[in-house]
Each structure stands twice: as structure tokens, then as C-alpha cells.
Write a protein that holds these residues in place. Structure first.
Motif, PDB file in Angstrom:
ATOM      1  N   LEU A   1      -2.888  13.400  54.528  1.00  9.06           N
ATOM      2  CA  LEU A   1      -1.787  13.552  53.729  1.00  9.06           C
ATOM      3  C   LEU A   1      -1.782  15.100  53.282  1.00  9.06           C
ATOM      4  O   LEU A   1      -0.632  15.679  52.827  1.00  9.06           O
ATOM      5  CB  LEU A   1      -2.146  12.710  52.600  1.00  9.06           C
ATOM      6  CG  LEU A   1      -1.685  11.251  52.448  1.00  9.06           C
ATOM      7  CD1 LEU A   1      -1.820  10.650  51.183  1.00  9.06           C
ATOM      8  CD2 LEU A   1      -0.434  11.096  53.365  1.00  9.06           C
TER       9      LEU A   1
ATOM     10  N   LYS B   1       0.582  16.501  56.978  1.00  6.13           N
ATOM     11  CA  LYS B   1       1.498  15.278  57.342  1.00  6.13           C
ATOM     12  C   LYS B   1       1.973  15.316  58.669  1.00  6.13           C
ATOM     13  O   LYS B   1       2.568  16.633  59.060  1.00  6.13           O
ATOM     14  CB  LYS B   1       2.462  14.902  56.197  1.00  6.13           C
ATOM     15  CG  LYS B   1       1.970  14.624  55.000  1.00  6.13           C
ATOM     16  CD  LYS B   1       3.073  14.724  53.958  1.00  6.13           C
ATOM     17  CE  LYS B   1       2.369  14.420  52.369  1.00  6.13           C
ATOM     18  NZ  LYS B   1       3.271  14.625  51.298  1.00  6.13           N
TER      19      LYS B   1
ATOM     20  N   TRP C   1      -4.297   3.632  37.535  1.00 12.30           N
ATOM     21  CA  TRP C   1      -5.242   4.094  38.701  1.00 12.30           C
ATOM     22  C   TRP C   1      -5.197   5.420  39.002  1.00 12.30           C
ATOM     23  O   TRP C   1      -6.134   6.124  39.423  1.00 12.30           O
ATOM     24  CB  TRP C   1      -4.682   3.277  39.970  1.00 12.30           C
ATOM     25  CG  TRP C   1      -5.028   3.644  41.301  1.00 12.30           C
ATOM     26  CD1 TRP C   1      -6.058   3.505  41.628  1.00 12.30           C
ATOM     27  CD2 TRP C   1      -4.337   4.310  42.266  1.00 12.30           C
ATOM     28  NE1 TRP C   1      -6.305   4.083  43.085  1.00 12.30           N
ATOM     29  CE2 TRP C   1      -4.969   4.596  43.237  1.00 12.30           C
ATOM     30  CE3 TRP C   1      -3.128   5.067  42.231  1.00 12.30           C
ATOM     31  CZ2 TRP C   1      -4.650   5.247  44.481  1.00 12.30           C
ATOM     32  CZ3 TRP C   1      -2.689   5.603  43.143  1.00 12.30           C
ATOM     33  CH2 TRP C   1      -3.466   6.174  44.464  1.00 12.30           C
TER      34      TRP C   1
ATOM     35  N   SER D   1      -5.023   3.622  50.504  1.00  9.40           N
ATOM     36  CA  SER D   1      -3.746   3.511  49.708  1.00  9.40           C
ATOM     37  C   SER D   1      -3.443   1.911  49.296  1.00  9.40           C
ATOM     38  O   SER D   1      -3.423   1.135  49.976  1.00  9.40           O
ATOM     39  CB  SER D   1      -2.776   4.032  50.529  1.00  9.40           C
ATOM     40  OG  SER D   1      -1.505   3.721  49.951  1.00  9.40           O
ATOM     41  N   PRO D   2      -3.488   1.913  47.970  1.00  9.27           N
ATOM     42  CA  PRO D   2      -2.918   0.699  47.404  1.00  9.27           C
ATOM     43  C   PRO D   2      -1.481   0.209  47.840  1.00  9.27           C
ATOM     44  O   PRO D   2      -1.341  -0.847  47.479  1.00  9.27           O
ATOM     45  CB  PRO D   2      -3.152   0.884  45.864  1.00  9.27           C
ATOM     46  CG  PRO D   2      -3.337   2.471  45.766  1.00  9.27           C
ATOM     47  CD  PRO D   2      -3.675   3.120  46.724  1.00  9.27           C
ATOM     48  N   PHE D   3      -0.767   1.075  48.335  1.00  8.63           N
ATOM     49  CA  PHE D   3       0.427   0.946  48.839  1.00  8.63           C
ATOM     50  C   PHE D   3       0.633   0.583  50.234  1.00  8.63           C
ATOM     51  O   PHE D   3       1.518  -0.243  50.685  1.00  8.63           O
ATOM     52  CB  PHE D   3       1.344   2.121  48.418  1.00  8.63           C
ATOM     53  CG  PHE D   3       1.219   2.689  47.253  1.00  8.63           C
ATOM     54  CD1 PHE D   3       1.822   1.839  45.953  1.00  8.63           C
ATOM     55  CD2 PHE D   3       0.521   3.747  46.771  1.00  8.63           C
ATOM     56  CE1 PHE D   3       1.506   2.182  44.648  1.00  8.63           C
ATOM     57  CE2 PHE D   3       0.287   4.399  45.523  1.00  8.63           C
ATOM     58  CZ  PHE D   3       0.698   3.539  44.451  1.00  8.63           C
TER      59      PHE D   3
ATOM     60  N   GLU E   1       8.940   2.669  51.179  1.00  5.33           N
ATOM     61  CA  GLU E   1       8.342   2.024  49.666  1.00  5.33           C
ATOM     62  C   GLU E   1       8.114   0.907  49.894  1.00  5.33           C
ATOM     63  O   GLU E   1       8.522  -0.168  50.492  1.00  5.33           O
ATOM     64  CB  GLU E   1       9.666   2.020  48.777  1.00  5.33           C
ATOM     65  CG  GLU E   1      10.201   3.517  48.224  1.00  5.33           C
ATOM     66  CD  GLU E   1       9.102   3.893  47.340  1.00  5.33           C
ATOM     67  OE1 GLU E   1       8.424   2.855  46.400  1.00  5.33           O
ATOM     68  OE2 GLU E   1       8.947   5.074  47.276  1.00  5.33           O
ATOM     69  N   SER E   2       6.666   0.690  49.590  1.00  6.02           N
ATOM     70  CA  SER E   2       5.841  -0.510  49.807  1.00  6.02           C
ATOM     71  C   SER E   2       6.490  -1.882  49.478  1.00  6.02           C
ATOM     72  O   SER E   2       6.643  -2.881  50.222  1.00  6.02           O
ATOM     73  CB  SER E   2       4.287  -0.494  49.247  1.00  6.02           C
ATOM     74  OG  SER E   2       4.676  -0.142  47.664  1.00  6.02           O
TER      75      SER E   2
ATOM     76  N   LYS F   1       8.059  11.659  51.681  1.00  7.84           N
ATOM     77  CA  LYS F   1       7.273  12.061  52.460  1.00  7.84           C
ATOM     78  C   LYS F   1       5.755  11.468  52.157  1.00  7.84           C
ATOM     79  O   LYS F   1       4.747  12.057  52.212  1.00  7.84           O
ATOM     80  CB  LYS F   1       6.997  13.658  52.390  1.00  7.84           C
ATOM     81  CG  LYS F   1       8.204  14.489  52.590  1.00  7.84           C
ATOM     82  CD  LYS F   1       8.017  15.909  52.700  1.00  7.84           C
ATOM     83  CE  LYS F   1       9.350  16.648  52.987  1.00  7.84           C
ATOM     84  NZ  LYS F   1      10.381  16.460  51.994  1.00  7.84           N
ATOM     85  N   LYS F   2       5.988  10.338  51.857  1.00  7.34           N
ATOM     86  CA  LYS F   2       4.731   9.274  51.280  1.00  7.34           C
ATOM     87  C   LYS F   2       4.671   8.189  52.352  1.00  7.34           C
ATOM     88  O   LYS F   2       5.520   7.863  53.065  1.00  7.34           O
ATOM     89  CB  LYS F   2       4.784   8.902  49.877  1.00  7.34           C
ATOM     90  CG  LYS F   2       5.026   9.826  48.926  1.00  7.34           C
ATOM     91  CD  LYS F   2       5.045   9.271  47.677  1.00  7.34           C
ATOM     92  CE  LYS F   2       4.892  10.332  46.559  1.00  7.34           C
ATOM     93  NZ  LYS F   2       4.574   9.838  45.144  1.00  7.34           N
ATOM     94  N   VAL F   3       3.247   7.770  52.518  1.00 13.64           N
ATOM     95  CA  VAL F   3       3.009   6.482  53.098  1.00 13.64           C
ATOM     96  C   VAL F   3       2.873   5.393  52.068  1.00 13.64           C
ATOM     97  O   VAL F   3       2.471   5.664  50.728  1.00 13.64           O
ATOM     98  CB  VAL F   3       1.469   6.558  53.746  1.00 13.64           C
ATOM     99  CG1 VAL F   3       1.618   7.538  54.923  1.00 13.64           C
ATOM    100  CG2 VAL F   3       0.541   6.849  52.841  1.00 13.64           C
ATOM    101  N   PRO F   4       3.065   4.044  52.581  1.00 11.14           N
ATOM    102  CA  PRO F   4       3.551   3.777  53.808  1.00 11.14           C
ATOM    103  C   PRO F   4       4.738   3.959  54.118  1.00 11.14           C
ATOM    104  O   PRO F   4       5.862   4.133  53.523  1.00 11.14           O
ATOM    105  CB  PRO F   4       3.358   2.132  53.692  1.00 11.14           C
ATOM    106  CG  PRO F   4       3.761   1.942  52.107  1.00 11.14           C
ATOM    107  CD  PRO F   4       3.366   3.148  51.470  1.00 11.14           C
TER     108      PRO F   4
HETATM  109  N1  LIG Z   1       6.192   4.032  45.532  1.00 14.37           N
HETATM  110  C1  LIG Z   1       5.581   4.369  46.937  1.00 14.37           C
HETATM  111  C2  LIG Z   1       4.156   5.093  46.523  1.00 14.37           C
HETATM  112  C3  LIG Z   1       3.693   5.595  47.702  1.00 14.37           C
HETATM  113  C4  LIG Z   1       2.556   6.636  47.634  1.00 14.37           C
HETATM  114  O1  LIG Z   1       2.192   7.186  46.356  1.00 14.37           O
HETATM  115  N2  LIG Z   1       1.569   6.926  48.417  1.00 14.37           N
HETATM  116  C5  LIG Z   1       0.618   8.071  48.611  1.00 14.37           C
HETATM  117  C6  LIG Z   1      -0.671   7.624  49.173  1.00 14.37           C
HETATM  118  S1  LIG Z   1      -1.497   6.614  48.032  1.00 14.37           S
HETATM  119  C7  LIG Z   1       1.206   9.284  49.301  1.00 14.37           C
HETATM  120  O2  LIG Z   1       1.699   9.151  50.305  1.00 14.37           O
HETATM  121  N3  LIG Z   1       1.268  10.424  48.667  1.00 14.37           N
HETATM  122  C8  LIG Z   1       1.212  11.620  49.565  1.00 14.37           C
HETATM  123  C9  LIG Z   1       1.876  12.906  48.713  1.00 14.37           C
HETATM  124  O3  LIG Z   1       2.297  12.323  47.416  1.00 14.37           O
HETATM  125  O4  LIG Z   1       2.382  13.700  49.060  1.00 14.37           O
HETATM  126  C10 LIG Z   1       5.370   3.157  47.424  1.00 14.37           C
HETATM  127  O5  LIG Z   1       4.904   1.976  46.908  1.00 14.37           O
HETATM  128  O6  LIG Z   1       5.317   3.089  48.681  1.00 14.37           O
END
Ligand SMILES: N[C@@H](CCC(=O)N[C@@H](CS)C(=O)NCC(=O)O)C(=O)O
Length: 231
Positions: free
Chosen positions: A44, A47, A117, A20-22, A73-74, A59-62
Motif C-alpha cells: 500500500l 501501489k 479498529w 485487511s478486514p475488507f 468496495e468490499s 486506490k484501495k484494496v480490495p
Molecule cells: N470501504 C473500503 C475500505 C477499504 C480500505 O480501507 N482498504 C485499505 C486497506 S485495509 C486500503 O487499501 N488503504 C490504502 C489507502 O488508504 O491508501 C472497502 O470496504 O473496500
């Protein structure tokens, strides 16, 4: 974000997925500050309750868990780390104008590079859209070549002598850039078009804090992309 009150301990945990780029910038920032942390690889598509509970909005990483409290939020996590463990090496410049400039370019990357991306990862099977994604990434990188010239002032990184906020935000994409480079048959950060950024990429990848965090196995990244596309 979830949790209230003061951090119960200094224990640090990162919930992430390896390409993950974040997530990558957060891990490198912790390395830069010399902080040890537990890294938890998430699926993912299944989860963990910890992830869902720690980032109930997206519900996203990191997710960074600090003493059990979640930061989401990264870019916000990077700023949290920099504020809490202030001092050397600082991620953001101390001068307010330079700090605003760094935040501007980080926001630019999160807009223009991230959207290109997304196309290159998820629209791979549509060759026209994919080529459009590559072109959009190229345009953003052209702009970032000028930003690098202005921010670095002849030094090795956007942040000057050392890796800073903008370096981290752009550096998170390098594993994917390597993988896309294999598909297009040339480096995505093209030394012929953006020589300063190409040299920056080499320096960033070579930094000890990035080793083992920025993926260098392009085939593994491409295999991960196939998993994403299959799902
Ligand atoms: N804006 C968020 C973006 C984070 C993001 O998009 N993470 C993706 C992984 S690259 C994720 O967790 N996706 C899971 C989903 O969308 O359910 C950040 O900068 O932390």
C-alpha cells in the motif's frame, strides 16, 4: 470502477493485503462459492499500476478483477459475487426484509467496528485514545450480541446454518481482534460479556473457507501494525 463492456473471461483476481478486514471477507466469499482466483498481495506504500488503474477513485484494496473488469468496495464486491454466482451457499437471505436487516448490520459494522479498529490500529501510541477505541469496540460488540441473537435464531451464524453477509463483514476483523486480545490480556470478543459472539468467533475461525485467510498468528499481525505505525 474502471472498465466497460462484458467480462472478457471468467478469470478472477483479487488485489489485497493479507490482514485487511475488507479483503478477507472477499477471499472467504470466493472460497464459499468454490471459485478459484489469483490473489495478488499489494504494497500500500508502493501501489501497483494495476491497483491505481482499477480503483482510481479510492486506490484501495480490495479490488476484484473479473475478466479484467474491476469491482471496488468490499461490501459491493460481496454482493456482486452473490448475485453472479447465485444459489448455494447464498450470502444474503432471499427474503427482502431479512436481506435489508443483514445490510443494516453490515453497515453498522462498517461504521462502529471499523472506526474503533482504525483507532486501535493507528492511535496505538496514545494510550487514552487507544483505550477509548477498545471501549467503543466493546460497545459495538455488545450491540452485535443482540443482533446475533435475533439474526441467527439459535443457529450457528448470523446467516443461519452457514456463513452469510454479516458473518463475512465482521469475520474480516478477527485477525486484528486476536492481536488486540494479546495487548489487553483477554479476548476482545469477551465470552463473559458476549458469549454468543465469542462462540460465533470460534465457529467462524474453524470454518474451512476461513482457514489460511483469517490470520491466526497474532505476532505477525502486531508486527504489521508496527510497520503501519512506522510509516
Ligand atoms: N470501504 C473500503 C475500505 C477499504 C480500505 O480501507 N482498504 C485499505 C486497506 S485495509 C486500503 O487499501 N488503504 C490504502 C489507502 O488508504 O491508501 C472497502 O470496504 O473496500
Amino acid at each position: 470502477m474502471a472498465g466497460a463492456g462484458a467480462a472478457a473471461s471468467d478469470e478472477l483476481k483479487v488485489l489485497g493485503v493479507w490482514p485487511s478486514p475488507f479483503v478477507i471477507p472477499v477471499r472467504i466469499a470466493l472460497n464459499m462459492k468454490g471459485l478459484s482466483y489469483e490473489y495478488v498481495e499489494e504494497d500500500l506504500y508502493n501501489k501497483s499500476l494495476l491497483l491505481v488503474g482499477s480503483n482510481p477513485v479510492h486506490k484501495k484494496v480490495p479490488v476484484l478483477l473479473h475478466g479484467g473488469r474491476a469491482i471496488n468496495e468490499s461490501q459491493i464486491i460481496l454482493q456482486y459475487i452473490d448475485e453472479l454466482w447465485a444459489g448455494t451457499p447464498a450470502l444474503l437471505p432471499s427474503d427482502p426484509y431479512e436481506r435489508a436487516t443483514a445490510r443494516f448490520w453490515a453497515a453498522y459494522i462498517d461504521d462502529k467496528v471499523r472506526s474503533a479498529w482504525v483507532v486501535m490500529v493507528f492511535r496505538y501510541k496514545n494510550k487514552d485514545e487507544w483505550a477509548e477505541g477498545v471501549a467503543r469496540a466493546g460497545e459495538a460488540l455488545d450491540t452485535l450480541e443482540g443482533a446475533f441473537r435475533d439474526c441467527s435464531k439459535g443457529k450457528p451464524f448470523f446467516g443461519g446454518d452457514g456463513i452469510g453477509f454479516v458473518d463475512l463483514v465482521l469475520g474480516g476483523y478477527l485477525g486484528w481482534f486476536g492481536a488486540f486480545g494479546k495487548i489487553i490480556g483477554r479476548r476482545l470478543i469477551d465470552p463473559a460479556k458476549t458469549p454468543l459472539l465469542a462462540a460465533w468467533e470460534d465457529r467462524f475461525r474453524a470454518a474451512d473457507v476461513a482457514k489460511g485467510v483469517v490470520p491466526d498468528d497474532v505476532d505477525k499481525v502486531l508486527a504489521y501494525q508496527q510497520v503501519l505505525l512506522a510509516r
